[in-house]
Write an enzyme that holds these catalytic residues in place. Structure first.
Site, PDB file in Angstrom:
ATOM      1  N   CYS A 119      -9.597  -2.748 -10.383  1.00 53.15           N
ATOM      2  CA  CYS A 119      -9.169  -1.571  -9.619  1.00 53.15           C
ATOM      3  C   CYS A 119      -7.790  -1.758  -8.999  1.00 53.15           C
ATOM      4  CB  CYS A 119     -10.199  -1.193  -8.563  1.00 53.15           C
ATOM      5  SG  CYS A 119     -10.384  -2.452  -7.299  1.00 53.15           S
ATOM      6  N   HIS A 166       0.827  -1.210   0.000  1.00 56.01           N
ATOM      7  CA  HIS A 166       0.000   0.000   0.000  1.00 56.01           C
ATOM      8  C   HIS A 166       0.860   1.258   0.000  1.00 56.01           C
ATOM      9  CE1 HIS A 166      -3.120  -2.919   0.882  1.00 56.01           C
ATOM     10  NE2 HIS A 166      -3.844  -2.085   0.174  1.00 56.01           N
ATOM     11  N   ASP A 226      -4.060  -7.925  -4.577  1.00 54.04           N
ATOM     12  CA  ASP A 226      -4.177  -9.045  -3.648  1.00 54.04           C
ATOM     13  C   ASP A 226      -4.355 -10.357  -4.391  1.00 54.04           C
ATOM     14  OD1 ASP A 226      -3.859  -8.117  -0.995  1.00 54.04           O
ATOM     15  OD2 ASP A 226      -5.693  -6.954  -1.253  1.00 54.04           O
ATOM     16  N   GLU A 274     -10.526 -10.725  -5.138  1.00 54.92           N
ATOM     17  CA  GLU A 274      -9.091 -10.555  -4.905  1.00 54.92           C
ATOM     18  C   GLU A 274      -8.484 -11.748  -4.167  1.00 54.92           C
ATOM     19  OE1 GLU A 274      -8.345  -6.936  -2.740  1.00 54.92           O
ATOM     20  OE2 GLU A 274     -10.056  -7.200  -1.434  1.00 54.92           O
TER      21      GLU A 274
HETATM   22  C1  PEP Z   1      -6.224  -4.825  -4.763  1.00 58.82           C
HETATM   23  O1  PEP Z   1      -5.975  -5.669  -3.910  1.00 58.82           O
HETATM   24  O2  PEP Z   1      -5.939  -4.958  -5.981  1.00 58.82           O
HETATM   25  C2  PEP Z   1      -6.903  -3.563  -4.393  1.00 58.82           C
HETATM   26  C3  PEP Z   1      -7.333  -2.721  -5.292  1.00 58.82           C
HETATM   27  O3  PEP Z   1      -7.036  -3.288  -3.089  1.00 58.82           O
HETATM   28  P1  PEP Z   1      -5.815  -2.858  -2.138  1.00 58.82           P
HETATM   29  O4  PEP Z   1      -4.627  -2.582  -3.027  1.00 58.82           O
HETATM   30  O5  PEP Z   1      -6.254  -1.670  -1.385  1.00 58.82           O
HETATM   31  O6  PEP Z   1      -5.613  -4.057  -1.284  1.00 58.82           O
HETATM   32 MG    MG Z   2      -6.929  -5.565  -2.019  1.00 58.91          MG
END
Ligand code: PEP
Ligand code: MG
Length: 574
Positions: A506, A194, A459, A435
């Protein structure tokens, strides 16, 4: 001494500037000089922030929930006492006057001094109280920073700085948003942690995994961050410097050209519309999303409202933040993801180290274990839905009963609001993140209960390949092009599309230029990414012929040899 370090690049571009070695506390507070005639006003700003922090504590004390732990009141009392003590309420005032520095800086200097003194105390109980000092100071800092923009002089100074840190947490990265640094480099970190995702959202060149940057680089040393190659050049010689200055101006020119696409409709050459949405972490990110021409918010990572603080945001505070985003988006859709806390985004004070946090009580699992907290968030989201087009997105689903429990809580939140005659969108859509491989493999089970899907590829890759996304020791194994990952992504897009359930991506794959045509070829028509990436992706979409990329994408899927996959991908992108 001239030398080069290699790491993993997080965002493209080149930046040239002077090293600024940081620790987290220093990151919280910018440092700038106050003109002599403004010093007393700065002291007054400090006093007002301390007053506000104390009033907040008093208000919290007056409304302690009946089920709050007994220590809660004592803890609030202690923080009020700390803020009343002259070491925090008076000494920073003297520092502001003596050094003509800003209030935040004076406060953090004094905090660091006190924390050092506490660290030397033998008694372990007293030693631990340093955390209370830090939390009390954070409250004042928050009051100081609320609505206070950095002066222009401080901003232009910051643009010439490159932050050098050992490691930065996602919570630290949020603090970055208050600053305007030219770039940053760290010793630790994986490329889809993150921290890295936030770094990309800042749109500044950044490199992680440099291992020895913090210990070898000196304050103010001249640095070149080459985000294209993942290379950090320390103290460059004049020829190298001139070459990079040229590259920097070329990149600036490319960026300016892209800006012309802002209001162009995103569609492939044959006219197929492609939805380009933005990922955001805080309401402050909305102007950037609009500026990049985003058609909506495809992912609002709401958990960032919960970081960098000692308490949870109340339902009202959340509602205000969500409403701000929804209103600013002026009728465009906003997908609010419910709290994805845990793993690398731990709540402050949650000191418990779990054996394997990425697979532990994270995201929906955490929310279902804390139904009152989850209900408060759902009510806040529902209330915001009255002001625009809101959708709810549930993260990290693996079991159907998680969806069912979450939907039951949405229903309960709706009932609670209806009883209080609070308006909300009764037909609000609820979607889920795909995910975890189990969810991708058992997709129809989720499709039956959800209104839309969003592929969280960050993920999905982490869990499919069993690679901790925060660990740079295994970052080289993190591969979006692994056949297992591509098969799951393509199958999810195909199954959802055939079943008439809208699906988006996303995760970081959506903002990766190398993968745009591949995803279009798989049938993806909705991409959500950081605003900084949006215009480059739009340009790629505008130059894509679907009829050409579809058969090639299918060949990529069938390729069983990584070299072949890369060869086909190169062909797709040529
Ligand atoms: C992901 O896991 O691709 C996602 C968009 O969520 P995050 O990166 O916040 O875990
Ligand atoms: Mg995620």
């Amino acid at each position: 001494m001239n030398f080069v370090l290699h790491g993993a690049s997080l965002s493209r571009g080149v930046t040239i500037g002077h090293a600024h070695l940081v620790s987290t506390a220093r990151l919280e507070a910018a440092h700038y000089e106050i003109p002599a005639q403004a010093v007393e006003a700065e002291v007054e700003r400090f006093d007002a922030a301390v007053r506000r922090a104390r009033e907040e504590l008093a208000a919290l004390q007056a409304h302690i929930p009946a089920d709050a732990p007994a220590e809660f009141g004592a803890f609030l009392n202690l923080h009020r006492m700390i803020l009343g003590d002259s070491s925090l309420s008076q000494v920073p005032r003297e520092l502001i006057r003596a050094r003509r520095c800003n209030a935040e800086w004076a406060l953090v200097q004094q905090m660091e001094k006190l924390v050092e003194q506490f660290e030397e105390i033998d008694d372990s109980y007293l030693r631990e109280r340093k955390a209370d000092i830090q939390q009390a100071v954070e409250r004042v800092l928050k009051a100081l920073l609320g609505g206070h923009a950095l002066p222009e002089a401080a901003l232009s100074e910051e643009r010439k700085l490159i932050v050098v840190a050992h490691d930065l947490s996602p919570a630290d990265m949020i603090l970055f948003k208050r600053h305007h640094f030219g770039g940053f480099v760290t010793d630790a970190g994986g490329i889809t942690s993150h921290t890295a995702i936030l770094a990309r959202s800042l749109g500044i060149p950044a490199i992680v995994g440099l291992h020895i940057a913090r210990q070898t680089i000196r304050e103010k040393e001249l640095l070149i961050v080459d985000g294209e190659q993942g290379v950090l050049i320390v103290d460059p010689d004049p020829l190298v410097l001139a070459e990079y200055q040229l590259r920097q101006s070329q990149l600036d020119l490319e960026r300016q050209k892209l800006r012309r696409l802002k209001s162009a409709r995103a569609a492939t050459v044959d006219g197929t519309a492609v939805e380009l949405l933005a990922n955001i972490e805080l309401p402050q990110d909305v102007p950037e999303a609009l500026d990049a021409g985003a058609e909506g918010i495809g992912l609002f990572r709401t958990e960032f409202l919960f970081l960098n603080r000692g308490d949870l945001p109340s339902e009202d505070e959340q509602f205000e933040a969500y409403r701000e985003v929804v209103e600013a988006m002026g009728g465009r859709p906003v997908v609010l993801r419910t709290l994805d806390i845990g793993a690398d985004k731990a709540l402050a004070g949650d000191g418990e180290v779990r054996p394997n946090p990425a697979m532990g009580l994270r995201a929906i699992r955490f929310c279902l274990a804390e139904p009152q907290m989850f209900l408060a968030q759902l009510r806040a989201i529902l209330r915001a839905s009255h002001y625009g087009k809101v959708r709810i997105l549930l993260p990290m689903l693996s079991h159907l009963h998680e969806v069912e429990q979450a939907l039951a809580l949405v229903k309960q939140a709706k009932q609670q609001l209806a009883e209080g005659h609070v308006p909300f969108d009764r037909r609000i859509e609820v979607g889920g993140m795909i995910e975890i491989p189990a969810a991708a493999l058992a997709l129809p089970m989720f499709m039956r209960r959800l209104d839309f899907l969003s592929l969280g590829t960050n993920d999905l890759i982490q869990y499919t390949l069993a690679i901790d996304r925060t660990d740079d020791a295994v970052a080289h194994l993190y591969d979006p092009l692994h056949p297992a990952v591509l098969a799951l992504v393509a199958k999810t897009i195909q199954t959802a599309t055939r079943g008439g359930v809208p699906v988006a991506v996303c995760g970081e794959m959506a903002g990766d230029l190398k993968l745009t045509r591949l995803l279009l070829g798989f049938g993806l028509r909705s991409f959500s990414m950081h605003p900084a990436q949006l215009l480059a992706i739009k340009e790629r979409v505008l130059r894509t012929e679907l009829a050409e990329v579809q058969p090639l994408a299918q060949r990529v899927l069938r390729a069983s040899d990584p070299a072949k996959t890369r060869e086909l991908l190169a062909k797709l992108n040529s």
